[in-house]
Motif scaffolding. Sequence first.
Motif, mmCIF file in Angstrom:
data_model
loop_
_atom_site.group_PDB
_atom_site.id
_atom_site.type_symbol
_atom_site.label_atom_id
_atom_site.label_comp_id
_atom_site.label_asym_id
_atom_site.label_seq_id
_atom_site.Cartn_x
_atom_site.Cartn_y
_atom_site.Cartn_z
ATOM 1 N N ILE A 391 0.871 -1.184 0.000
ATOM 2 C CA ILE A 391 0.000 0.000 0.000
ATOM 3 C C ILE A 391 0.901 1.223 0.000
ATOM 4 O O ILE A 391 1.747 1.380 0.895
ATOM 5 N N LEU A 406 -10.010 -0.590 1.454
ATOM 6 C CA LEU A 406 -9.155 -1.438 0.615
ATOM 7 C C LEU A 406 -9.326 -2.912 0.960
ATOM 8 O O LEU A 406 -8.507 -3.746 0.576
ATOM 9 N N ASN A 409 -8.234 -7.524 -0.684
ATOM 10 C CA ASN A 409 -7.410 -7.536 -1.878
ATOM 11 C C ASN A 409 -6.184 -8.405 -1.574
ATOM 12 O O ASN A 409 -6.170 -9.142 -0.580
#
Length: 1071
Positions: A391, A406, A409
């Motif tokens: 990230i 987020l 993922n």
Amino acid sequence: MKTTHLCINKLYAKHNPSSHPTNMNTLHFLISPFLFSCFLSLVLSFSPPQTHLPQQCLDDQRAPLLQLQRHLYCAPNFTFSSNFDLWDVNTDCCSWEGVTCDAYGHVVGIDLSYKNLSGSFHSIFDLHHLQHLNLAGNNFNTTLFSYGFDKLQNLTHLNLSSSCFHGQIPVEISFLNRLVSLDLSNQDSCYLRYYKVLYPAFYNYYKPQQPLKLENPNFKTLIKNLRFLTALYLDSVDISTQSAKWCETTSLVLPNLHVLSLSSCGLKGPLCSSLSRLSFLSKLILGGNPISYLPPNFLETSSRLVSLSLRYCNLRGHFPTGILLLPKIQSIDISGNGQLMGQLPEFPANNALQSLSLSFTNFSGKLLELVGNVKFLTNLHLSSCNFFGPIPSSIANLSHLVNLNLRYNNFSGLTPLFHRFGVPNLVNHNLDGIKLFGSIHSSLFTLPSLKILHHGDNQLVGKINEFPNASSSLIEVLYIGNNYLTGPIPKSILQLPRLEWLYIEGNSFSSMKLDMCVQLKNLRTLSLNNISFLIESDNISLTFPLLESLRLSSCNLTEFPEFIKTKDKLISLELSNNHIHGIVPNWLWKSTLSQVYLSFNMIDFPKQLPLSDANFSFPMLRRLYLGSCNISFFYFDASYNNLSGPIPNWLCNMSQLGSFYASSNNLSGSIPNCLGNMSQFGSFGNNFSGMLPKFSKATKLQILKISENRLEGKLPRSLAECTQLEVLDVGNNKMNDTFPFWLEKLPYLTVLILRENRFYGQIKHFKHKSVFPTLDVLDIASNQFSGELSIDFLQPTRLGLLKIAGNKLDGELSRSLANCTALEVLDLGNNMVHDTFPFWLEKLPSLKVLVLRANRFYGTISKIDTECGFPKLRILDIASNNFSGDLSIEFLQSLKAMAKMTNDEKAKRVYIGDVYYKDSVTIVNRGHFNLKDLESLDLSQNKLSGKIPPQLTTLTFLEALNLSYNPLEGSIPQGNQFSTFSNDSHRGNPKLCGPPLSKKCNEVGLPMPPPPGEDGDSWFYALSTWKIALIGYASGLVVGLCIGYTVLNELGNKWVDKFKKCGKRNRRRCR
């Protein structure tokens, strides 16, 4: 002005060449002031309104507003709460809240949005100067048909969104050709509120609908006159009838459109390329429609867009990356398109994008550090995609960021260091399930705006350090479950004053005491699964006043936590996989419970839970898990509650459930197969539909009662394998089948009820042998059985009740009935049986109810063996047949049970002694009355003649008597209970006299009126009489009008001629 006069002179001279000049001067004198006033009005109309003019409300504007206030009311819970008293009637209406006036006192704007209003707003349509009308966010729950929208021809802005309107959109809205903005959207969100308030148990099961629809008028008809429209919001309006043509229609008809919002309208794609014609389009919202594909020129179409939403549109292929880089684009939402692929571009510096939602798509790739160039980004939603890699740390410096999601993922690496100066506006921080490792920085808890923090389902390790200023934190939701966190739970977390949801389950925290959470006064959900902790013996004092969900699975508990006693808002309770043993206490069950997990405990239940008791009703219970609990027996009874919806799936998980009763509720859907494993199933009086499930494995089934539903189809043949079946009741459904002779060998079948269905065919067993060895009750009334009735297949000494009324049975009555020595009720009314009175039934020792009404019986009823005839008969109904002759004294004397009753019989009048069936017989006496356990004699509508025998007064327990419509004569006997019978008991007998009739016995008799039919023939007879009278009156009226018209017409013509002649003479005198 001189030029105007000259033109008028010429025009007048042209058409009046012989006119005198004096006339012209006169014309000038008359017209000049008129023209001046017109000119002045014209100038004033183009002049701007004077700001100093008072905005005083006009009376014709005030009156509709006062009427509106009377007809509206506040309904925050969709029921009347209080009157709508927003306006002070003693003040000027132009100063009222939500009311806007122009300079002349005309009401031009009404804004009553989000006031929780309901009622009628018809008076608004008397305000013809109205330009803006906003009634959004209210609770009207009605259609729009009755409102005269076409009266508001000056309307430019109409907003009725989210106010619970349903049905067809009226065509009158299409006549508002000055409309600039039209918003009828999101009625479904209002109904979502409606279900949440009125049906909270089913709020989570509510499926979004399209309350408003466009069929007639359709979409094209609605918008074809609205050419000035710049904003159109029809979200959740059903436009499916023109779903394929909407795009071309919009492009052609609405060239000035800036905003087009048609989400969840049933539209079909793909998008048309002609959208590029909408040169002003800046906002395009089409989510929730199966558009599938984008046109090749969509990038060109989007070049002017500021906002784009194509969420859940079933889009496929590659999304044009260039759209993410458009200079004007600020918001993009293409989430929920699982087959849509794409990658994030390299964003240039100072990109205008503010909101980006790609969740649940197939976007992939890495998040580049250049994402930090999107400095105005407030919302970034990338959950459940295929992004990978670390990230970027630049995300932690997006100072405008409010929502970051987020979750789920394939990111890896350490979590970025978020601090209060980098993301001061961050409210929602969600990094669940992205394979993060490392530790949780305590600085996260100090972010000044943070309310929701999710770091669960990762690989985070270590301990969480204490953090400062916990008492001023805004955190409401904390989810750090299912990691590898260790050490004690920080006290700072347990001091967060606004915390409502706490999930710390599935870690390796050291043991704790439950009273450590005592400061969490706002806690609604507490999830401590897999954490070992101690519950003090006095834990009943733990407050948690708002607690709705408690999850304590795998916590080494040995008993039920007693503090649950006081939790009256509890919805979900998880206590599975502990070491709890013993009987489940009654205080555990809350009426608010929806989910209960008790599996893998050594618990048991009382032999019977009185769940039909108000204290034990579960109106919201949807899931109950009792796996591996060593439960010996379980009995479920939720009858006579307000349960609705389908039978919940958790019942199928209760493998030891022995009995299920949920009668007289509002349950719907189909009956699950799994319930056939029970011994007793009773759900009459619901709304179950479909076919009965197969009961091939229901070897324990004893009672099946599913009457008064909407079941259809045939009886499942697998019922023949239910060898323990005792009661089968499928009455009052829509089943279509023949008589189930295939149930003949069931050894314990006692009650068989098929009434009020669509069974058909003959009832005749061709094997000529007795079957149904234990049948006690047979009720097949109100079906379509035909032919002669044969009961040779029944055991005559067992049959106690036989109801075959309301079929098409004919022929003679089966003489085998004389062998039914246990028969108590015989009802064969409303058939076509042709026979004499069955005097051969007189020796049946238990017969109490005999109903022969509405058949074709004939002959006299005098042949009775008075020594033993009808010893127990208490209800006899032979009405509407062809019996004739005198009323026999012997026959009346044989009705011994109506003349004498023992004390035991007075105390308990039961016509059928079976606990599974209670019989009642409908007695017809000038209408329909349900008279239970009454001694009744109905001989009406026959041809019985002669006098009424005085011996009838000896039937002292006779409570209902009907002798109407027979040619009886003479005086009515008096005494005993005869004084209680009304006039209706003797009507239609013109030769009867004496009380209770008004006719005295010395008066001459009147002709006998025809008897009423079973379905209201008396009403038809009265109506026919009036028809004849009305025809006579009508004929006379027509003839009279014709004669009157002729006379008046002739006299009128003569009067007019005379008037004309007189007028001519007067004119001569004037000259």
